[in-house]
Design an enzyme around this catalytic site. Sequence first.
Site, mmCIF file in Angstrom:
data_model
loop_
_atom_site.group_PDB
_atom_site.id
_atom_site.type_symbol
_atom_site.label_atom_id
_atom_site.label_comp_id
_atom_site.label_asym_id
_atom_site.label_seq_id
_atom_site.Cartn_x
_atom_site.Cartn_y
_atom_site.Cartn_z
ATOM 1 N N GLU A 1 14.248 15.346 -0.645
ATOM 2 C CA GLU A 1 14.308 14.320 0.405
ATOM 3 C C GLU A 1 12.872 14.049 0.868
ATOM 4 O O GLU A 1 12.475 12.923 1.108
ATOM 5 C CB GLU A 1 15.161 14.857 1.569
ATOM 6 N N ARG B 1 19.346 8.675 2.653
ATOM 7 C CA ARG B 1 17.945 9.108 2.731
ATOM 8 C C ARG B 1 17.020 8.390 1.745
ATOM 9 O O ARG B 1 16.002 8.936 1.323
ATOM 10 C CB ARG B 1 17.809 10.630 2.518
ATOM 11 N N SER C 1 15.305 19.232 6.251
ATOM 12 C CA SER C 1 15.940 19.483 4.947
ATOM 13 C C SER C 1 15.014 19.037 3.825
ATOM 14 O O SER C 1 14.560 17.891 3.804
ATOM 15 C CB SER C 1 17.256 18.707 4.839
HETATM 16 C C1 LIG Z 1 12.891 20.063 12.211
HETATM 17 C C2 LIG Z 1 13.200 18.784 11.497
HETATM 18 C C3 LIG Z 1 14.496 18.276 11.515
HETATM 19 C C4 LIG Z 1 14.798 17.096 10.849
HETATM 20 N N1 LIG Z 1 16.067 16.599 10.915
HETATM 21 C C5 LIG Z 1 16.355 15.434 10.304
HETATM 22 C C6 LIG Z 1 17.675 14.868 10.388
HETATM 23 O O1 LIG Z 1 18.570 15.403 11.020
HETATM 24 N N2 LIG Z 1 17.906 13.713 9.742
HETATM 25 C C7 LIG Z 1 16.954 13.064 9.028
HETATM 26 O O2 LIG Z 1 17.230 12.006 8.477
HETATM 27 N N3 LIG Z 1 15.704 13.573 8.934
HETATM 28 C C8 LIG Z 1 15.378 14.720 9.546
HETATM 29 N N4 LIG Z 1 14.111 15.232 9.440
HETATM 30 C C9 LIG Z 1 13.126 14.544 8.580
HETATM 31 C C10 LIG Z 1 12.261 13.477 9.283
HETATM 32 O O3 LIG Z 1 12.175 13.716 10.678
HETATM 33 C C11 LIG Z 1 12.775 12.076 9.019
HETATM 34 O O4 LIG Z 1 12.806 11.773 7.640
HETATM 35 C C12 LIG Z 1 11.912 11.011 9.725
HETATM 36 O O5 LIG Z 1 12.548 9.760 9.600
HETATM 37 C C13 LIG Z 1 10.495 10.896 9.177
HETATM 38 O O6 LIG Z 1 9.747 10.103 10.087
HETATM 39 P P1 LIG Z 1 8.174 10.274 10.204
HETATM 40 O O7 LIG Z 1 7.666 9.268 11.172
HETATM 41 O O8 LIG Z 1 7.808 11.678 10.470
HETATM 42 O O9 LIG Z 1 7.750 9.844 8.727
HETATM 43 P P2 LIG Z 1 6.588 10.483 7.844
HETATM 44 O O10 LIG Z 1 6.958 11.879 7.460
HETATM 45 O O11 LIG Z 1 5.274 10.256 8.486
HETATM 46 O O12 LIG Z 1 6.711 9.558 6.548
HETATM 47 C C14 LIG Z 1 7.865 9.612 5.733
HETATM 48 C C15 LIG Z 1 7.795 8.455 4.732
HETATM 49 O O13 LIG Z 1 7.876 7.238 5.442
HETATM 50 C C16 LIG Z 1 6.732 6.418 5.148
HETATM 51 N N5 LIG Z 1 6.417 5.654 6.357
HETATM 52 C C17 LIG Z 1 6.175 6.139 7.604
HETATM 53 N N6 LIG Z 1 5.964 5.112 8.447
HETATM 54 C C18 LIG Z 1 6.094 3.969 7.715
HETATM 55 C C19 LIG Z 1 6.004 2.565 8.029
HETATM 56 N N7 LIG Z 1 5.736 2.131 9.268
HETATM 57 N N8 LIG Z 1 6.199 1.676 7.033
HETATM 58 C C20 LIG Z 1 6.481 2.095 5.768
HETATM 59 N N9 LIG Z 1 6.556 3.393 5.413
HETATM 60 C C21 LIG Z 1 6.373 4.313 6.389
HETATM 61 C C22 LIG Z 1 5.653 7.391 4.723
HETATM 62 O O14 LIG Z 1 4.692 6.747 3.908
HETATM 63 C C23 LIG Z 1 6.473 8.419 3.967
HETATM 64 O O15 LIG Z 1 6.720 7.954 2.661
HETATM 65 C C24 LIG Z 1 13.776 16.411 10.121
HETATM 66 C C25 LIG Z 1 12.473 16.921 10.104
HETATM 67 C C26 LIG Z 1 12.179 18.090 10.796
HETATM 68 C C27 LIG Z 1 10.758 18.592 10.796
#
Ligand SMILES: Cc1cc2nc3c(=O)[nH]c(=O)nc-3n(C[C@H](O)[C@H](O)[C@H](O)COP(=O)(O)OP(=O)(O)OC[C@H]3O[C@@H](n4cnc5c(N)ncnc54)[C@H](O)[C@@H]3O)c2cc1C
Length: 303
Positions: free
Chosen positions: A290, A172, A220
């Site tokens: 995380e 992560r 998480s």
């Molecule tokens: C119900 C639920 C279940 C989940 N289950 C999991 C799971 O099983 N496993 C897991 O790993 N995660 C899980 N997550 C967490 C999350 O979905 C992941 O971490 C996901 O990868 C975040 O993607 P996002 O597009 O929403 O990123 P955001 O939340 O929008 O951003 C997260 C980070 O990434 C950066 N970022 C986003 N896009 C870019 C880009 N293009 N370039 C550089 N930086 C960028 C942002 O600046 C920020 O620092 C879960 C979340 C929820 C709500």
Amino acid sequence: MTATVMADPAKARVHYNEPMSRHTSWRVGGPADVWFKPRSRVELVEFLQRTDPATPVHWVGLGSNLLVRDGGIRGVVIATAGCLEHLRLTSDGLVEAEAGVPCTVVARHCARWGVGPAEFFAGSPGTVGGALTMNAGAFGGETWQHVVDVEVVNRRGEVTRRTPADYEVQYREVRGPRGEWFLSARFRFDAAQPTSMDGVRSLILQRQAKQPLGMPSCGSVFRNPPGDFAGRLIEAAGLKGFRRGGAQVSDKHANFIINTGKATAADIEDLIRHVQVTVAERHGVDLVTEVHVIGEPAAGERA
Ligand SMILES: Cc1cc2nc3c(=O)[nH]c(=O)nc-3n(C[C@H](O)[C@H](O)[C@H](O)COP(=O)(O)OP(=O)(O)OC[C@H]3O[C@@H](n4cnc5c(N)ncnc54)[C@H](O)[C@@H]3O)c2cc1C
């Protein structure tokens, strides 16, 4: 509005004082000075080139791992979800996905193309850009196990390609060159291990039984410490159901903090600190978040 940007609202999708609560899965977060959703790469590159280099820039995908404080974000937010959505299987069998493609869409297409294993992508409700930043993983798979190379863009709008050797990839957490963001990635999957959507559906049903998926959360909150589970430690510290304002440690899964309806980001951040202090006192373990926390506290709040 403190950010100096040169975007023409008539041409690009630019919003001023955009509430970030609309763009985070916790449904909290104060306004971004400028929120920009490019309609094309050209528009994105031009925007970066014309934005004052002193203006802070933040990238957001689907906001599913992001706590934005109540005072909001000074500077610019570049939103990739709903744009940068190109996804294809290349002639040499690689899966090429732009940063704004939802991970669930990648999993679905991998199943259709008969390549895998990409079931893990269906576990993350975020974008490819977010998954690359977080090394998102689920069901035993992780994003960077499959990365062949990535395309990145910097503040000057210059686009380059990098390989995994340029990054330190951990559980992560991904560290790479500063001042760059992900535009796209190419993944190598295997035709011998095709993604099974039936398998995904049954894994998601198992999750629904254990996690509060119907409530606003960011999944998480804490990383699992080596050899243990953050949820187990939090539950053993007696914190299931513990509340701060509208934020609550889920009764269903202790590593989830849910917004029960009227939580503020400050409620959630206070609860995160309370969990960390309590778990350190009871178990001697320092839980590391995380979730990424960004933005300013509201006037009168402490960060
Ligand atoms: C119900 C639920 C279940 C989940 N289950 C999991 C799971 O099983 N496993 C897991 O790993 N995660 C899980 N997550 C967490 C999350 O979905 C992941 O971490 C996901 O990868 C975040 O993607 P996002 O597009 O929403 O990123 P955001 O939340 O929008 O951003 C997260 C980070 O990434 C950066 N970022 C986003 N896009 C870019 C880009 N293009 N370039 C550089 N930086 C960028 C942002 O600046 C920020 O620092 C879960 C979340 C929820 C709500």
